[in-house]
Enzyme design. Structure first.
Site, PDB file in Angstrom:
ATOM      1  N   SER A  50      46.991  88.930 -25.323  1.00  0.00           N
ATOM      2  CA  SER A  50      47.471  87.687 -25.943  1.00  0.00           C
ATOM      3  C   SER A  50      48.997  87.749 -26.016  1.00  0.00           C
ATOM      4  O   SER A  50      49.605  88.802 -25.775  1.00  0.00           O
ATOM      5  CB  SER A  50      46.894  87.555 -27.350  1.00  0.00           C
ATOM      6  OG  SER A  50      47.431  88.585 -28.175  1.00  0.00           O
ATOM      7  N   ASP A  83      45.981  86.042 -22.010  1.00  0.00           N
ATOM      8  CA  ASP A  83      45.057  85.275 -22.864  1.00  0.00           C
ATOM      9  C   ASP A  83      45.860  84.216 -23.631  1.00  0.00           C
ATOM     10  O   ASP A  83      46.925  84.517 -24.183  1.00  0.00           O
ATOM     11  CB  ASP A  83      44.395  86.266 -23.839  1.00  0.00           C
ATOM     12  CG  ASP A  83      43.243  85.663 -24.604  1.00  0.00           C
ATOM     13  OD1 ASP A  83      42.646  84.678 -24.124  1.00  0.00           O
ATOM     14  OD2 ASP A  83      42.913  86.192 -25.697  1.00  0.00           O
ATOM     15  N   ASP A 105      46.615  77.641 -22.015  1.00  0.00           N
ATOM     16  CA  ASP A 105      45.842  76.938 -23.042  1.00  0.00           C
ATOM     17  C   ASP A 105      46.620  75.707 -23.488  1.00  0.00           C
ATOM     18  O   ASP A 105      47.304  75.715 -24.506  1.00  0.00           O
ATOM     19  CB  ASP A 105      45.548  77.864 -24.227  1.00  0.00           C
ATOM     20  CG  ASP A 105      44.716  77.160 -25.294  1.00  0.00           C
ATOM     21  OD1 ASP A 105      44.440  75.954 -25.121  1.00  0.00           O
ATOM     22  OD2 ASP A 105      44.342  77.804 -26.291  1.00  0.00           O
ATOM     23  N   GLU A 142      41.930  75.200 -20.539  1.00  0.00           N
ATOM     24  CA  GLU A 142      41.004  74.954 -21.656  1.00  0.00           C
ATOM     25  C   GLU A 142      40.977  73.472 -21.994  1.00  0.00           C
ATOM     26  O   GLU A 142      42.002  72.818 -22.087  1.00  0.00           O
ATOM     27  CB  GLU A 142      41.412  75.750 -22.903  1.00  0.00           C
ATOM     28  CG  GLU A 142      40.520  75.416 -24.112  1.00  0.00           C
ATOM     29  CD  GLU A 142      40.582  76.418 -25.253  1.00  0.00           C
ATOM     30  OE1 GLU A 142      40.807  77.614 -24.991  1.00  0.00           O
ATOM     31  OE2 GLU A 142      40.399  75.994 -26.411  1.00  0.00           O
ATOM     32  N   GLY A 190      37.790  85.043 -34.191  1.00  0.00           N
ATOM     33  CA  GLY A 190      37.768  85.827 -35.424  1.00  0.00           C
ATOM     34  C   GLY A 190      36.353  86.133 -35.892  1.00  0.00           C
ATOM     35  O   GLY A 190      35.363  85.822 -35.221  1.00  0.00           O
ATOM     36  N   GLY A 224      35.865  83.144 -28.116  1.00  0.00           N
ATOM     37  CA  GLY A 224      35.268  83.359 -29.437  1.00  0.00           C
ATOM     38  C   GLY A 224      33.850  83.889 -29.325  1.00  0.00           C
ATOM     39  O   GLY A 224      32.962  83.486 -30.076  1.00  0.00           O
ATOM     40  N   ASN A 266      34.962  86.141 -23.521  1.00  0.00           N
ATOM     41  CA  ASN A 266      36.060  86.776 -24.259  1.00  0.00           C
ATOM     42  C   ASN A 266      35.576  87.469 -25.527  1.00  0.00           C
ATOM     43  O   ASN A 266      34.949  86.840 -26.383  1.00  0.00           O
ATOM     44  CB  ASN A 266      37.087  85.723 -24.661  1.00  0.00           C
ATOM     45  CG  ASN A 266      37.960  85.282 -23.514  1.00  0.00           C
ATOM     46  OD1 ASN A 266      37.611  85.501 -22.344  1.00  0.00           O
ATOM     47  ND2 ASN A 266      39.070  84.671 -23.820  1.00  0.00           N
TER      48      ASN A 266
END
Ligand code: G3H
Ligand code: 13P
Ligand code: ZN
Length: 348
Positions: A50, A83, A105, A142, A190, A224, A266
């Site tokens: 990321s 990412d 993204d 995305e 998360g 996620g 992911n």
């Protein structure tokens, strides 16, 4: 083996009908854990960083570690992926470093928080595709917005706030020419995804299936996708952690996704939990220890176990030796001469 194009990795996964885990890294131990798992299960793999990871580790340290992983594991195809790139510049700098894949993204504005308009998303993603494909680099876009916030990135809210509209997904893929498309079907980043075990309807698997039917040549990506297993939550809490009970994405739903065009999955949170649980255990059981190796080694081992399990569950295990990696220059030629075009994107 040099780093491999993610496009090649995903095309091969589509041929073989399996998914490929994309695991986030921030440091050497996480990279080693992934490589240990890939070696043990003979899996091709996507390693991803990321913006936060690139900042934390510093670009050059992180990239040289990935190069070391590739050199030490010549039998494993590895794609290195940016990412959640938030801008053209983030993607450009990753490509300059040598990443073989980037995610633009554009579902969020450059602040990584505010949902963007469809036109803004198309425009920035198309620009990244032109730049990346000329250099043989894969692009993931995305459409729709995931829930949750990671390291300041994300729109917040529930994963069910901005589900992908299949018509928009089709138009987006056609206008941008992305190789892979992340769609929002109810997951969020998360640990706190769901307050009870989600079933197929909560996860909007019907939307995923509808998009795949219309875009059979675009590799779908599930973000996620940590499963947040109870045993990992329990270890953290048993040794002094304070996680509230939560549910992630059941592996069976991911497997249903894989049957319907999902090629990249992911996973970050599950590994974070495994690492934290292992470190807490050493701290709680052996408070006299202070050599970092005493807790980093079990942490690395715990992450390796999770990654190896996911590699087996996603079906990538055993596929490392199926194909010869094509050079990035060759891939660039393929984009130029149209042989790697994702078109016709839309099933008639
Ligand atoms: O998309 C989120 C990944 O889990 C990476 O998280 O931005 O905290 O490094 P991060
Ligand atoms: P998790 O938080 O579910 O592991 O998702 C990671 C992710 O999507 C990284 O882009
Ligand atoms: Zn994500």
């Amino acid at each position: 083996m040099p780093l491999v194009s993610m496009r090649q990795l995903l095309d091969e996964a589509a041929k073989g009908g399996y998914g490929v885990g994309a695991f986030n890294v921030n440091d050497m131990e996480q990279i080693q854990a992934i490589m240990m798992a890939a070696k043990e299960t003979k899996s091709p793999v996507i390693v991803q960083a990321s913006r936060g990871a690139r900042q934390f580790a510093e670009d050059l340290y992180l990239f040289r570690l990935i190069q070391a992983a590739a050199e030490l594991n010549p039998e494993i195809p590895i794609a290195m992926h940016q990412d959640h790139g938030n801008s053209f510049e983030t993607c450009r700098s990753a490509i300059e470093l040598g990443y073989t894949s980037v995610m633009m993204d554009g579902s969020l504005k450059e602040d990584g928080k505010t949902p963007s308009t469809f036109e803004e998303n198309v425009e920035v993603t198309r620009r990244v595709v032109d730049y990346a494909h000329e250099r043989g680099v894969t692009v993931e876009g995305e459409i729709g917005v995931l829930g949750g916030v990671e390291d300041g990135h994300g729109a917040g809210g529930s994963g069910l706030d901005h589900i992908t509209d299949p018509d928009q997904a089709v138009e987006f893929a056609e206008r941008t020419g992305v190789d892979a498309l992340a769609i929002a079907i109810g997951t969020s980043h998360g640990a706190y995804k769901f307050t009870k075990k989600p079933d197929g309807s909560v996860l909007k698997m019907d939307v995923l299936i509808a998009i795949h039917k219309r875009l059979p040549n675009t590799h779908l990506v599930m973000h996620g996708s940590s499963s947040v297993p109870k045993d990992l939550q329990d270890i953290v809490n048993q040794y002094g952690g304070k996680l509230k009970q939560t549910w992630g994405v059941p592996v069976e739903e991911i497997q249903l996704g894989i049957k319907n065009g999902v090629r990249k999955i992911n996973v970050d949170t599950d590994n974070r939990l495994a690492i934290t649980g292992a470190i807490r255990k050493v701290f709680a059981e052996s408070p006299e220890k202070f050599d970092p190796r005493d807790y980093l080694k079990p942490a690395r081992e715990a992450m390796k176990k999770v990654v190896a399990q996911r590699m087996t569950e996603f079906g990538q295990a055993g596929h490392a030796g199926d194909y010869k990696p094509v050079s990035i220059e060759q891939i660039a030629k393929g984009y130029k001469d149209g042989s790697l075009s994702t078109r016709p994107l839309v099933a008639k």
